[in-house]
Design a protein around this motif. Sequence first.
Motif, mmCIF file in Angstrom:
data_model
loop_
_atom_site.group_PDB
_atom_site.id
_atom_site.type_symbol
_atom_site.label_atom_id
_atom_site.label_comp_id
_atom_site.label_asym_id
_atom_site.label_seq_id
_atom_site.Cartn_x
_atom_site.Cartn_y
_atom_site.Cartn_z
ATOM 1 N N GLN A 193 0.875 -1.169 0.000
ATOM 2 C CA GLN A 193 0.000 0.000 0.000
ATOM 3 C C GLN A 193 0.909 1.214 0.000
ATOM 4 N N GLN A 194 1.000 1.856 -1.154
ATOM 5 C CA GLN A 194 1.979 2.915 -1.336
ATOM 6 C C GLN A 194 1.594 4.218 -0.652
ATOM 7 N N ARG A 195 0.299 4.424 -0.469
ATOM 8 C CA ARG A 195 -0.183 5.669 0.099
ATOM 9 C C ARG A 195 -1.584 5.433 0.665
ATOM 10 N N ALA A 196 -2.114 6.421 1.386
ATOM 11 C CA ALA A 196 -3.461 6.287 1.932
ATOM 12 C C ALA A 196 -4.475 6.170 0.798
ATOM 13 N N LYS A 197 -5.507 5.379 1.014
ATOM 14 C CA LYS A 197 -6.557 5.226 0.004
ATOM 15 C C LYS A 197 -7.286 6.546 -0.187
ATOM 16 N N SER A 198 -7.596 6.848 -1.451
ATOM 17 C CA SER A 198 -8.244 8.114 -1.767
ATOM 18 C C SER A 198 -9.034 7.939 -3.060
ATOM 19 N N LYS A 199 -9.721 8.993 -3.455
ATOM 20 C CA LYS A 199 -10.471 8.938 -4.712
ATOM 21 C C LYS A 199 -9.521 8.722 -5.884
ATOM 22 N N ALA A 200 -8.343 9.338 -5.830
ATOM 23 C CA ALA A 200 -7.375 9.194 -6.917
ATOM 24 C C ALA A 200 -6.737 7.809 -6.925
ATOM 25 N N PHE A 201 -6.537 7.234 -5.722
ATOM 26 C CA PHE A 201 -5.927 5.913 -5.607
ATOM 27 C C PHE A 201 -6.786 5.059 -4.674
ATOM 28 N N PRO A 202 -7.869 4.491 -5.206
ATOM 29 C CA PRO A 202 -8.850 3.772 -4.373
ATOM 30 C C PRO A 202 -8.254 2.625 -3.567
ATOM 31 N N ASP A 203 -7.237 1.975 -4.094
ATOM 32 C CA ASP A 203 -6.613 0.850 -3.381
ATOM 33 C C ASP A 203 -5.341 1.260 -2.646
ATOM 34 N N GLY A 204 -5.006 2.535 -2.735
ATOM 35 C CA GLY A 204 -3.795 2.996 -2.086
ATOM 36 C C GLY A 204 -2.529 2.676 -2.855
ATOM 37 N N ASN A 205 -2.684 2.293 -4.125
ATOM 38 C CA ASN A 205 -1.520 2.015 -4.955
ATOM 39 C C ASN A 205 -1.889 2.163 -6.429
ATOM 40 N N SER A 206 -0.884 2.035 -7.275
ATOM 41 C CA SER A 206 -1.115 2.133 -8.721
ATOM 42 C C SER A 206 -0.656 0.870 -9.435
ATOM 43 N N TRP A 207 -0.434 -0.182 -8.677
ATOM 44 C CA TRP A 207 0.187 -1.391 -9.224
ATOM 45 C C TRP A 207 -0.465 -1.878 -10.510
ATOM 46 N N HIS A 208 0.283 -1.837 -11.595
ATOM 47 C CA HIS A 208 -0.078 -2.492 -12.863
ATOM 48 C C HIS A 208 -1.349 -1.941 -13.500
ATOM 49 N N ASN A 209 -1.871 -0.846 -12.956
ATOM 50 C CA ASN A 209 -3.152 -0.320 -13.413
ATOM 51 C C ASN A 209 -2.948 0.634 -14.593
ATOM 52 N N VAL A 210 -3.494 0.261 -15.735
ATOM 53 C CA VAL A 210 -3.333 1.062 -16.953
ATOM 54 C C VAL A 210 -3.858 2.478 -16.766
ATOM 55 N N ARG A 211 -4.949 2.621 -16.051
ATOM 56 C CA ARG A 211 -5.579 3.933 -15.870
ATOM 57 C C ARG A 211 -4.778 4.828 -14.945
ATOM 58 N N LEU A 212 -4.060 4.244 -13.989
ATOM 59 C CA LEU A 212 -3.371 5.037 -12.972
ATOM 60 C C LEU A 212 -1.889 5.266 -13.262
ATOM 61 N N GLN A 233 -0.168 11.197 -17.752
ATOM 62 C CA GLN A 233 -1.256 12.155 -17.651
ATOM 63 C C GLN A 233 -1.952 12.053 -16.301
ATOM 64 N N TYR A 234 -2.232 10.816 -15.869
ATOM 65 C CA TYR A 234 -2.943 10.644 -14.609
ATOM 66 C C TYR A 234 -2.074 11.074 -13.424
ATOM 67 N N LEU A 235 -0.823 10.654 -13.414
ATOM 68 C CA LEU A 235 0.051 10.994 -12.293
ATOM 69 C C LEU A 235 0.332 12.490 -12.236
ATOM 70 N N ASP A 236 0.448 13.145 -13.399
ATOM 71 C CA ASP A 236 0.664 14.596 -13.405
ATOM 72 C C ASP A 236 -0.547 15.345 -12.840
ATOM 73 N N GLU A 237 -1.731 14.776 -13.037
ATOM 74 C CA GLU A 237 -2.946 15.407 -12.505
ATOM 75 C C GLU A 237 -3.137 15.079 -11.024
ATOM 76 N N ALA A 238 -2.938 13.820 -10.667
ATOM 77 C CA ALA A 238 -3.175 13.390 -9.288
ATOM 78 C C ALA A 238 -2.047 13.811 -8.349
ATOM 79 N N LEU A 239 -0.812 13.813 -8.871
ATOM 80 C CA LEU A 239 0.365 14.154 -8.061
ATOM 81 C C LEU A 239 1.222 15.152 -8.831
#
Length: 346
Positions: free
Chosen positions: A290-309, A313-319
């Motif tokens: 769990q890389q970070r606290a769960k949030s709307k941007a990272f519902p599972d608390g991570n981005s593991w292998h997720n094409v959408r996350l 583009q997504y990381l520049d917007e979320a972080l």
Amino acid sequence: MLSAVRRLTLSLALSVCFTLPAAARAPVLGETANQQTRYIATYFPGRMTGSPAEMLSADYLRQQFAQWGYQSDIRAFHSRYVYTTENKHANWHNVTGSTVIAAHEGKEPQQIIIMAHLDTYAPQSDNDVDNNLGGLTLQGVDDNAAGLGVLLELAQRLKAVPTRYGIRFIATSGEEEGKLGAENVLKRMSEKEKKNTLLVINLDNLVVGDRLYFNSGQSTPAAVRKLTRDRALAIAHQHGIPAATNPGLNPRYPQGTGCCNDAEVFDKAGIPVLSVEATNWSLGKKDGYQQRAKSKAFPDGNSWHNVRLDNQQYLDEALPGRIEKRSRDVMRVMLPLVKELAKAGK
């Protein structure tokens, strides 16, 4: 040796030049890592072991090393992993991966290995496919273009620096299928080479996690931990960079150690390791996943292998600004640390 099919694939694709333009000025620390991270993620998505994108990314890395004057080559390895269908039927999947190696020669035979895996996640079950995990469109910024970016900038900046110990830069493949490339690298090492390997540094998942972690291997001697893990933490704190080491809240992962990446292969072989990652070892199962606290941007608390996350583009917007900042922060720690460990001259 590359097979005829692999050579044909490369020759066709390399009619386009995959090299970054030379900068008109000396880049600031972390700038090259950031640029390389974004370039690799953009032009080589879907770097699954044995895929055309993986082969092309390997040759791109080889070209970069060669451009900086390194003797570099690509080593193919053959392996396999299990794919599980929806009805629980397991099939072996044969793959041919590509490992890129470049060597910085030292005055003595001892060496330090710096590694980062170049492959992205390949779906290993029908369930993975249904959940959009891995595949042809996964950019893999966090996992692990950013690690490659830092690896390349370190190589660029250390090329003209004389060192007492050699430095070997290795971009592995097959990490996502069970550290296949790292196992192959270890298998090819002679007993003398293993004995002369003072440390293996592994760079993985540097962007999404809450803070940087520097973890030693379970078999890494205390004296080596002091010179590597503890020294890295000290340098980070000197620069005001939030950094920690695994607090050991999970008995499966003792305090100060990491898990589950290419470094583990060398740790089990008794070779000292230092894992560099960004995560949060105090959350969830306390296993670093769990890389970070769960949030709307990272519902599972991570981005593991997720094409959408796990894409730019997504990381520049979320972080916003995170990719640049982590590139800079990791370089601010790793460049002086590697110089110290390799006994760099002036």
